[in-house]
Scaffold this active site. Structure first.
Site, PDB file in Angstrom:
ATOM      1  N   ARG A  14       0.985  -7.532  -8.106  1.00  0.00           N
ATOM      2  CA  ARG A  14       0.633  -8.959  -8.125  1.00  0.00           C
ATOM      3  C   ARG A  14      -0.728  -9.245  -7.488  1.00  0.00           C
ATOM      4  O   ARG A  14      -1.272 -10.327  -7.621  1.00  0.00           O
ATOM      5  CB  ARG A  14       1.739  -9.782  -7.426  1.00  0.00           C
ATOM      6  CG  ARG A  14       3.027  -9.851  -8.229  1.00  0.00           C
ATOM      7  CD  ARG A  14       4.208 -10.314  -7.380  1.00  0.00           C
ATOM      8  NE  ARG A  14       4.755  -9.228  -6.558  1.00  0.00           N
ATOM      9  CZ  ARG A  14       5.768  -9.355  -5.701  1.00  0.00           C
ATOM     10  NH1 ARG A  14       6.338 -10.556  -5.547  1.00  0.00           N
ATOM     11  NH2 ARG A  14       6.210  -8.337  -5.005  1.00  0.00           N
ATOM     12  N   THR A  78      12.423   0.111  -2.465  1.00  0.00           N
ATOM     13  CA  THR A  78      12.293   0.241  -1.007  1.00  0.00           C
ATOM     14  C   THR A  78      13.335   1.204  -0.413  1.00  0.00           C
ATOM     15  O   THR A  78      13.047   1.907   0.555  1.00  0.00           O
ATOM     16  CB  THR A  78      12.402  -1.132  -0.328  1.00  0.00           C
ATOM     17  OG1 THR A  78      13.574  -1.808  -0.820  1.00  0.00           O
ATOM     18  CG2 THR A  78      11.184  -2.012  -0.617  1.00  0.00           C
ATOM     19  N   GLY A 100       4.722  -2.290   5.031  1.00  0.00           N
ATOM     20  CA  GLY A 100       3.269  -2.277   5.213  1.00  0.00           C
ATOM     21  C   GLY A 100       2.601  -3.549   4.739  1.00  0.00           C
ATOM     22  O   GLY A 100       1.434  -3.791   5.050  1.00  0.00           O
ATOM     23  N   GLU A 150      18.024 -10.106  -4.218  1.00  0.00           N
ATOM     24  CA  GLU A 150      16.614 -10.260  -4.613  1.00  0.00           C
ATOM     25  C   GLU A 150      16.462 -11.457  -5.540  1.00  0.00           C
ATOM     26  O   GLU A 150      17.380 -11.790  -6.292  1.00  0.00           O
ATOM     27  CB  GLU A 150      16.120  -8.984  -5.314  1.00  0.00           C
ATOM     28  CG  GLU A 150      16.024  -7.787  -4.398  1.00  0.00           C
ATOM     29  CD  GLU A 150      15.164  -8.056  -3.171  1.00  0.00           C
ATOM     30  OE1 GLU A 150      13.992  -8.431  -3.327  1.00  0.00           O
ATOM     31  OE2 GLU A 150      15.678  -7.912  -2.044  1.00  0.00           O
ATOM     32  N   TYR A 383     -41.886   4.945   8.591  1.00  0.00           N
ATOM     33  CA  TYR A 383     -41.368   5.926   7.645  1.00  0.00           C
ATOM     34  C   TYR A 383     -42.515   6.426   6.785  1.00  0.00           C
ATOM     35  O   TYR A 383     -43.224   5.634   6.152  1.00  0.00           O
ATOM     36  CB  TYR A 383     -40.310   5.232   6.786  1.00  0.00           C
ATOM     37  CG  TYR A 383     -39.577   6.115   5.814  1.00  0.00           C
ATOM     38  CD1 TYR A 383     -38.961   7.283   6.243  1.00  0.00           C
ATOM     39  CD2 TYR A 383     -39.482   5.760   4.471  1.00  0.00           C
ATOM     40  CE1 TYR A 383     -38.274   8.085   5.345  1.00  0.00           C
ATOM     41  CE2 TYR A 383     -38.783   6.548   3.570  1.00  0.00           C
ATOM     42  CZ  TYR A 383     -38.184   7.716   4.008  1.00  0.00           C
ATOM     43  OH  TYR A 383     -37.496   8.498   3.123  1.00  0.00           O
ATOM     44  N   ALA A 419     -56.164  -9.110  14.863  1.00  0.00           N
ATOM     45  CA  ALA A 419     -55.352  -9.486  13.705  1.00  0.00           C
ATOM     46  C   ALA A 419     -55.780  -8.706  12.469  1.00  0.00           C
ATOM     47  O   ALA A 419     -56.958  -8.385  12.297  1.00  0.00           O
ATOM     48  CB  ALA A 419     -55.494 -10.982  13.450  1.00  0.00           C
TER      49      ALA A 419
HETATM   50  C1  UD1 Z   1      10.934  -6.941  -0.345  1.00  0.00           C
HETATM   51  C2  UD1 Z   1      12.460  -7.019  -0.178  1.00  0.00           C
HETATM   52  C3  UD1 Z   1      12.859  -8.483  -0.081  1.00  0.00           C
HETATM   53  C4  UD1 Z   1      12.134  -9.123   1.090  1.00  0.00           C
HETATM   54  C5  UD1 Z   1      10.636  -8.921   1.019  1.00  0.00           C
HETATM   55  C6  UD1 Z   1      10.006  -9.315   2.337  1.00  0.00           C
HETATM   56  C7  UD1 Z   1      13.597  -5.169  -1.251  1.00  0.00           C
HETATM   57  C8  UD1 Z   1      14.260  -4.664  -2.482  1.00  0.00           C
HETATM   58  N1  UD1 Z   1      13.109  -6.395  -1.306  1.00  0.00           N
HETATM   59  O1  UD1 Z   1      10.598  -7.567  -1.565  1.00  0.00           O
HETATM   60  O2  UD1 Z   1      14.268  -8.586   0.100  1.00  0.00           O
HETATM   61  O3  UD1 Z   1      12.436 -10.512   1.108  1.00  0.00           O
HETATM   62  O4  UD1 Z   1      10.283  -7.550   0.766  1.00  0.00           O
HETATM   63  O5  UD1 Z   1       8.608  -9.251   2.300  1.00  0.00           O
HETATM   64  O6  UD1 Z   1      13.535  -4.453  -0.277  1.00  0.00           O
HETATM   65  N2  UD1 Z   1       7.393  -0.039  -1.272  1.00  0.00           N
HETATM   66  C9  UD1 Z   1       7.364   1.331  -1.292  1.00  0.00           C
HETATM   67  N3  UD1 Z   1       7.946   1.999  -2.323  1.00  0.00           N
HETATM   68  C10 UD1 Z   1       8.563   1.359  -3.347  1.00  0.00           C
HETATM   69  C11 UD1 Z   1       8.592  -0.060  -3.333  1.00  0.00           C
HETATM   70  C12 UD1 Z   1       8.014  -0.707  -2.263  1.00  0.00           C
HETATM   71  O7  UD1 Z   1       6.832   1.962  -0.387  1.00  0.00           O
HETATM   72  O8  UD1 Z   1       9.063   2.039  -4.252  1.00  0.00           O
HETATM   73  C13 UD1 Z   1       6.774  -0.751  -0.156  1.00  0.00           C
HETATM   74  C14 UD1 Z   1       5.618  -1.626  -0.583  1.00  0.00           C
HETATM   75  O9  UD1 Z   1       4.388  -0.916  -0.488  1.00  0.00           O
HETATM   76  C15 UD1 Z   1       5.674  -2.771   0.397  1.00  0.00           C
HETATM   77  C16 UD1 Z   1       7.134  -2.851   0.783  1.00  0.00           C
HETATM   78  O10 UD1 Z   1       7.708  -1.625   0.419  1.00  0.00           O
HETATM   79  O11 UD1 Z   1       4.889  -2.497   1.539  1.00  0.00           O
HETATM   80  C17 UD1 Z   1       7.850  -4.006   0.085  1.00  0.00           C
HETATM   81  O12 UD1 Z   1       7.753  -3.838  -1.323  1.00  0.00           O
HETATM   82  P1  UD1 Z   1       7.511  -5.051  -2.295  1.00  0.00           P
HETATM   83  O13 UD1 Z   1       7.489  -4.520  -3.665  1.00  0.00           O
HETATM   84  O14 UD1 Z   1       6.384  -5.878  -1.846  1.00  0.00           O
HETATM   85  O15 UD1 Z   1       8.888  -5.852  -2.098  1.00  0.00           O
HETATM   86  P2  UD1 Z   1       9.159  -7.410  -2.257  1.00  0.00           P
HETATM   87  O16 UD1 Z   1       9.319  -7.728  -3.682  1.00  0.00           O
HETATM   88  O17 UD1 Z   1       8.162  -8.164  -1.482  1.00  0.00           O
HETATM   89 CA    CA Z   2       6.305  -7.697  -0.422  1.00  0.00          CA
END
Ligand code: UD1
Ligand code: CA
Length: 455
Positions: A14, A78, A100, A150, A383, A419
């Site tokens: 996004r 996640t 992160g 979600e 230089y 000058a």
């Molecule tokens: C996630 C949560 C949501 C929460 C929100 C808070 C889940 C399924 N959803 O949604 O409930 O309200 O964060 O901000 O947990 N990442 C990975 N590997 C992956 C997917 C994600 O490392 O396969 C990391 C992303 O880099 C990011 C974090 O996990 O830092 C969250 O992922 P993101 O896709 O932003 O989740 P949200 O849709 O925001």
């Molecule tokens: Ca997020």
């Protein structure tokens, strides 16, 4: 043992950017660097970062002796991300999961969540005015936690819930690993969701504690450029407020950006549209004019940086006046009471006490002694096309306007350059150097006239 797992493998689609999302910056630092800093503040015994999208770049950004990276080759959610690191944790550890992309999560709230996890599993929720995009916390009639749903899986009714999952979760490592093994991907995104472990914990009769954050801004995630901008502005206002509490006079808190560390003495004033980057220290009574950029610099007591100046890697000593429209580059050391005026560029050069370069000059690789005056249009030719050379001016030297000082060259104390001179050889103390064509005035000279058939 407390081990932190930071999830940083997602692409962040996004953001519509080729930069991995966690490397976008807030207050001048990558999002993930903020989270890392907080993990260190809570004294984690080990820090794990899950990398995937842009793994090399993210690894480089977090590299440190206390950080272990784990590769999530495919971003399958996640839960799947945490599973990549959980094997490296001590089974008896408490694991705290952080995202992160939630950069401003605060130390205090994390300590609470870790403490609450002692009785089972703990997560952090928050109430948001606009919960769009977040996972919602679903509770039963008694207000007991049942699950996180979600947004993409939520019913219209559930989407109206304003209590959201912040992503912060803590549990015992061994139990978390077991629950992760049971999470499936039967959902709208075909992903392995981390919050599903909370539902599994409940099924196993393990109590789930939901700690609720009373700060809706520290828990916000960054998924879009709009969210990043909103969080940056809020964060900057907080930083400005802290500075003002410390006595700094800020003309407009919405027109100040601090992208790094800014230390201020007493009676410091900062006009509008000023950007500070890196490590900046402002002494007592310093004033920074409108539209200045100050990066990695130390400004001494009472010094003034006048509007539209650019100061980088420089030291400005007490009482000096810089600008308007001056540029100090790395290695510039401007002595006490010295003046660097408009359209003067200084690089790797020292100006002594009360030395002046008031207009239109380039001083590179130079030492300018006390009370010396460099006229408008003066250039150090530092230089030669291959190497850099130094220009040295003693005390009380006067360099007339539009002179070129061809380095290496020395003008001893009291020296005077007429000058328009091109100075190529050293000038002894109190000598006058004239190095320009002699003026001839020609009598009876006639201007050219137009030839007859000019129409
Ligand atoms: C996630 C949560 C949501 C929460 C929100 C808070 C889940 C399924 N959803 O949604 O409930 O309200 O964060 O901000 O947990 N990442 C990975 N590997 C992956 C997917 C994600 O490392 O396969 C990391 C992303 O880099 C990011 C974090 O996990 O830092 C969250 O992922 P993101 O896709 O932003 O989740 P949200 O849709 O925001
Ligand atoms: Ca997020």
């Amino acid at each position: 043992m407390l081990e932190v797992i930071i999830l940083a493998a997602g692409q962040g689609s996004r953001m519509q950017s080729s930069l991995p999302k966690v490397l976008h910056t807030l207050a001048g630092q990558p999002l993930v660097a903020h989270v890392l800093q907080t993990a260190r503040q809570i004294m984690a015994d080990a820090i794990h970062v899950v990398v995937g999208h842009g793994a090399q770049a993210v690894k480089a950004a977090v590299a440190a002796p206390d950080v272990q990276c784990h590769l999530q080759a495919e971003q399958r959610g996640t839960g799947h991300a945490v599973a990549q690191a959980i094997g490296a944790c001590d089974p008896n550890s408490t694991v705290l999961v952080l995202f992160g992309d939630v950069p401003l999560i605060s130390k205090a709230v994390l300590t609470d969540v870790v403490a609450a996890s002692a009785s089972g599993v703990a997560m952090l929720s928050a109430y948001l005015e606009d919960p769009t995009g977040y996972g919602r916390v679903v509770r039963d009639q008694d207000g007991e936690f049942t699950a996180v749903v979600e947004e993409k899986d939520a019913s219209p009714e559930q989407r109206r819930l304003q209590e959201i999952n912040t992503g912060v979760l803590a549990a015992n490592a061994e139990k978390l690993a077991a629950w992760l093994g049971r999470v499936d991907n039967h959902n709208a995104q075909s992903e392995y969701y981390l919050p599903d472990v909370l539902r599994l914990a409940r099924e196993d009769g393990v109590p789930v504690t939901v700690a609720c954050s009373d700060n809706d801004f520290n828990v916000q995630g960054v998924n879009t450029p709009q969210q990043l901008e909103a969080l940056e502005r809020r964060h900057q206002q907080v930083l400005a407020d802290e500075l003002m509490t410390g006595g700094v006079l800020i003309a407009d808190r919405s027109r100040l950006d601090v992208r790094g560390r800014l230390q201020c003495g007493r009676d410091v004033s900062i006009d509008v549209n000023v950007i500070f980057e890196g490590d900046v220290a402002l002494g007592d009574g310093v004033s920074i004019g409108a539209n200045c950029m100050v990066r990695d610099a130390a400004i001494g007591a009472g010094a003034q940086i006048l509007p539209f100046s650019h100061v980088e890697g420089a030291e400005v000593q007490a009482g000096a006046v810089i600008g308007p429209y001056a540029r100090l580059r790395p290695g510039a050391v401007i002595g006490e009471q010295a003046k660097v005026g408009n359209f003067v560029e200084v690089k790797n050069a020292r100006l002594g006490f009360a030395a002046k370069a008031n207009h239109l000059a380039y001083l590179g690789d130079a030492d300018i002694g006390e009370h010396s005056n460099v006229g408008a249009g003066t250039i150090t030719c530092n230089y030669d096309g291959a190497n850099k050379h130094r220009t040295t001016l003693g005390e009380n030297v006067f360099v007339g306007s539009n002179s070129t000082l061809v380095a290496p060259v020395t003008i001893e104390s009291g020296g005077f350059v007429a000058a328009g001179s091109t100075v190529t050889s050293d000038v002894a103390p109190d000598q006058l150097a004239v190095a320009r064509g002699r003026q001839r005035n020609i009598d009876g000279w006639r201007r050219p006239t137009k030839s007859g058939d000019a129409d």
